[in-house]
Design a protein around this motif. Structure first.
Motif, PDB file in Angstrom:
ATOM      1  N   GLY A 235      17.934  34.122  14.279  1.00 56.75           N
ATOM      2  CA  GLY A 235      16.855  34.961  14.557  1.00 56.75           C
ATOM      3  C   GLY A 235      16.234  34.789  16.338  1.00 56.75           C
ATOM      4  O   GLY A 235      17.672  34.594  16.777  1.00 56.75           O
TER       5      GLY A 235
ATOM      6  N   GLY B 254      11.665  30.930  14.820  1.00 60.46           N
ATOM      7  CA  GLY B 254      10.465  32.039  13.421  1.00 60.46           C
ATOM      8  C   GLY B 254       9.435  31.782  14.296  1.00 60.46           C
ATOM      9  O   GLY B 254       8.849  31.121  14.520  1.00 60.46           O
TER      10      GLY B 254
ATOM     11  N   GLY C 289       4.979  33.675  13.477  1.00 58.23           N
ATOM     12  CA  GLY C 289       3.964  34.305  12.967  1.00 58.23           C
ATOM     13  C   GLY C 289       3.026  35.205  14.208  1.00 58.23           C
ATOM     14  O   GLY C 289       3.009  34.504  15.705  1.00 58.23           O
TER      15      GLY C 289
ATOM     16  N   ALA D  74      10.877  32.222   8.504  1.00 58.35           N
ATOM     17  CA  ALA D  74      10.431  33.087   8.568  1.00 58.35           C
ATOM     18  C   ALA D  74       8.859  33.018   8.845  1.00 58.35           C
ATOM     19  O   ALA D  74       8.481  32.153   8.035  1.00 58.35           O
ATOM     20  CB  ALA D  74      10.028  34.652   7.964  1.00 58.35           C
TER      21      ALA D  74
ATOM     22  N   ASP E 146       4.556  33.614   7.131  1.00 52.73           N
ATOM     23  CA  ASP E 146       4.239  34.538   7.288  1.00 52.73           C
ATOM     24  C   ASP E 146       2.630  34.550   7.657  1.00 52.73           C
ATOM     25  O   ASP E 146       2.225  34.126   8.900  1.00 52.73           O
ATOM     26  CB  ASP E 146       3.736  33.938   5.239  1.00 52.73           C
ATOM     27  CG  ASP E 146       2.942  33.162   5.267  1.00 52.73           C
ATOM     28  OD1 ASP E 146       2.243  32.764   6.329  1.00 52.73           O
ATOM     29  OD2 ASP E 146       3.085  32.469   4.116  1.00 52.73           O
TER      30      ASP E 146
ATOM     31  N   ASN F 278       9.019  25.912   1.450  1.00 57.31           N
ATOM     32  CA  ASN F 278       7.854  26.834   2.392  1.00 57.31           C
ATOM     33  C   ASN F 278       7.132  26.320   2.444  1.00 57.31           C
ATOM     34  O   ASN F 278       6.560  24.614   1.980  1.00 57.31           O
ATOM     35  CB  ASN F 278       7.263  28.097   1.903  1.00 57.31           C
ATOM     36  CG  ASN F 278       6.657  28.188   0.914  1.00 57.31           C
ATOM     37  OD1 ASN F 278       6.924  27.613  -0.734  1.00 57.31           O
ATOM     38  ND2 ASN F 278       4.951  28.228   0.631  1.00 57.31           N
TER      39      ASN F 278
ATOM     40  N   ALA G 155      16.031  35.886   8.281  1.00 61.79           N
ATOM     41  CA  ALA G 155      14.550  36.398   7.503  1.00 61.79           C
ATOM     42  C   ALA G 155      13.534  36.258   8.203  1.00 61.79           C
ATOM     43  O   ALA G 155      13.743  36.818   9.818  1.00 61.79           O
ATOM     44  CB  ALA G 155      14.175  34.653   7.510  1.00 61.79           C
ATOM     45  N   VAL G 156      12.762  37.522   7.763  1.00 62.76           N
ATOM     46  CA  VAL G 156      11.695  38.707   8.711  1.00 62.76           C
ATOM     47  C   VAL G 156      10.431  38.763   8.239  1.00 62.76           C
ATOM     48  O   VAL G 156      10.448  38.490   6.342  1.00 62.76           O
ATOM     49  CB  VAL G 156      12.493  39.767   8.766  1.00 62.76           C
ATOM     50  CG1 VAL G 156      12.277  40.215   7.957  1.00 62.76           C
ATOM     51  CG2 VAL G 156      11.825  40.777  10.180  1.00 62.76           C
ATOM     52  N   THR G 157       9.956  38.929   8.749  1.00 61.84           N
ATOM     53  CA  THR G 157       8.543  39.231   7.999  1.00 61.84           C
ATOM     54  C   THR G 157       8.031  40.548   8.381  1.00 61.84           C
ATOM     55  O   THR G 157       7.810  41.159   9.888  1.00 61.84           O
ATOM     56  CB  THR G 157       6.696  38.403   8.716  1.00 61.84           C
ATOM     57  OG1 THR G 157       7.036  36.744   8.524  1.00 61.84           O
ATOM     58  CG2 THR G 157       5.315  38.289   8.410  1.00 61.84           C
TER      59      THR G 157
ATOM     60  N   VAL H  24       7.075  37.557   3.684  1.00 63.97           N
ATOM     61  CA  VAL H  24       8.389  37.598   3.895  1.00 63.97           C
ATOM     62  C   VAL H  24      10.307  37.865   3.415  1.00 63.97           C
ATOM     63  O   VAL H  24       9.020  38.136   2.421  1.00 63.97           O
ATOM     64  CB  VAL H  24       8.625  35.653   4.010  1.00 63.97           C
ATOM     65  CG1 VAL H  24       9.612  35.188   4.097  1.00 63.97           C
ATOM     66  CG2 VAL H  24       7.326  35.228   4.409  1.00 63.97           C
TER      67      VAL H  24
ATOM     68  N   VAL I 198      14.284  38.206   3.344  1.00 65.22           N
ATOM     69  CA  VAL I 198      15.964  37.036   4.267  1.00 65.22           C
ATOM     70  C   VAL I 198      16.437  38.358   3.099  1.00 65.22           C
ATOM     71  O   VAL I 198      16.869  38.663   2.301  1.00 65.22           O
ATOM     72  CB  VAL I 198      15.626  35.916   3.274  1.00 65.22           C
ATOM     73  CG1 VAL I 198      15.783  35.143   1.556  1.00 65.22           C
ATOM     74  CG2 VAL I 198      16.615  35.165   3.685  1.00 65.22           C
TER      75      VAL I 198
ATOM     76  N   THR J 177      11.128  47.892   6.432  1.00 62.18           N
ATOM     77  CA  THR J 177      12.357  46.960   6.888  1.00 62.18           C
ATOM     78  C   THR J 177      13.018  47.646   6.979  1.00 62.18           C
ATOM     79  O   THR J 177      13.811  47.969   6.393  1.00 62.18           O
ATOM     80  CB  THR J 177      11.710  45.744   6.581  1.00 62.18           C
ATOM     81  OG1 THR J 177      10.719  44.746   7.039  1.00 62.18           O
ATOM     82  CG2 THR J 177      12.392  44.680   7.705  1.00 62.18           C
TER      83      THR J 177
END
Length: 337
Positions: free
Chosen positions: A3, A55, A57, A111, A113, A133, A157-159, A165, A167, A212
């Motif tokens: 990441g 990551g 937020g 990631a 949220d 989580n 993983a990305v928000t 979220v 993945v 995304t």
């Protein structure tokens, strides 16, 4: 590392993270755009293994996940939060193991949220994917098996802009993906992408409220962009191996997606195009000195909305270049910090 590794903190300072000698180290700007402090250890004195994840937020807190040795032949995952770049990060706190006990199973991904809860994803012993989580008021929920088969070492993983979220993982048949449908819910499996992909080249970037964009290279070295409402679009031959670093930025008043990658010549290569308009075309422009193999490249917007690019060599030499105050993407000279 997995990441992002170059981030802008809540106070506008840039910071970078890397692993060396059984620890994750951090360097940060003393003031936004100013000089940098010396490397500092993240998470206290505990030893951690290579392959951490970072990551961030909407609150711009950094969340770090790493493996640490627990006993002979066994490891466990740990988490640290870094609230501000010039403050010490919290000590590493144990999360556990996707299979309860055992050795390291894969490089984690994380990631965060819209509510600031970290979501950890990692390949399990059976080469599927497990997730866990944070609870809304502290602590962690239980591990959950997302399934999957023959998953590769690294996950992405990305928000999304929605705050949900996502993945992504590679397999011999293409890309597997899991998406949240509502805040706080476990991500659910979505239709996979049947495509030939070079392992270790995935990158995901939120490019609109709806989408995304996933970037990856095929085995022949062609870089592609993909969104679920269409087919993968070939963009340009990858400048070099590994994933591209991506950021959305304003160039001459236009919303653009900027790609950066260490090229086969060793220099940093940049390419940009209007966001989600891959048909506009793009080309690589190289910048800075030749860098050794294994150098990581990253791009981010700084506190003034300028593009900031960084390179980090395997032995920890950090160089930074910033966008000049003039039209286009002209960068000032790279400087070692």
């Amino acid at each position: 590392m997995n990441g992002v590794w170059l981030i802008r903190g809540r106070d506008g300072r840039l910071s970078v993270y890397w692993h060396t000698q059984e620890a994750v180290l951090c360097r940060a700007e003393r003031i936004p755009g100013g000089s940098w402090d010396a490397p500092r250890r993240v998470g206290g004195d505990q030893k951690v293994q290579p392959g951490f994840a970072l990551g961030q937020g909407p609150d711009r807190y950094g969340h770090l996940i790493a493996w640490r040795p627990t006993r002979s032949g066994e490891s466990g995952l740990v988490h640290s939060t870094h609230f501000r770049p010039l403050l010490a990060a919290l000590d590493w706190q144990p999360i556990g193991h996707p299979n309860k006990t055992g050795e390291r199973t894969g490089t984690p991904a994380v990631a965060v949220d819209a509510e600031g809860r970290a979501y950890l994803f990692v390949r399990n012993r059976g080469k599927g994917v497990h997730t866990i989580n944070q609870k809304e008021r502290g602590g962690w929920n239980t591990w959950h098996d997302l399934k999957g088969s023959k998953v590769g070492e690294e996950l992405v993983a990305v928000t999304a802009e929605s705050g949900l979220v996502e993945v992504y993982a590679t397999s011999p048949t293409g890309v597997l993906r899991w998406l949240q449908e509502e805040p706080g819910a476990r991500p659910l499996a979505a239709d996979p992408l049947d495509v030939r992909i070079e392992p270790g080249t995935l990158n995901a970037l939120p490019t609109s409220k709806e989408h995304t964009t996933l970037f990856f290279s095929d085995p022949e070295g062609m870089l592609h962009a993909w969104r679920p409402d269409g087919d993968p679009v070939p963009l340009i031959a990858a400048a070099g191996p590994g994933p591209v670093s991506t950021v959305r930025c304003d160039l001459n008043g236009h919303d653009c997606t900027l790609l950066a990658q260490r090229s086969s010549s060793g220099r940093v290569a940049f390419a940009a195009y209007p966001t989600e308009q891959e048909s506009a075309g793009l080309w690589w422009t190289e910048s800075g000195p030749a860098l050794p193999a294994g150098t990581r490249v990253a791009v981010v917007e700084d506190a003034e909305g300028r593009v900031a690019a960084a390179s980090l060599t395997p032995d920890g030499v950090l160089r930074v270049a910033r966008q000049k105050d003039e039209p286009g993407l002209a960068l000032a000279a790279w400087r070692e910090v």
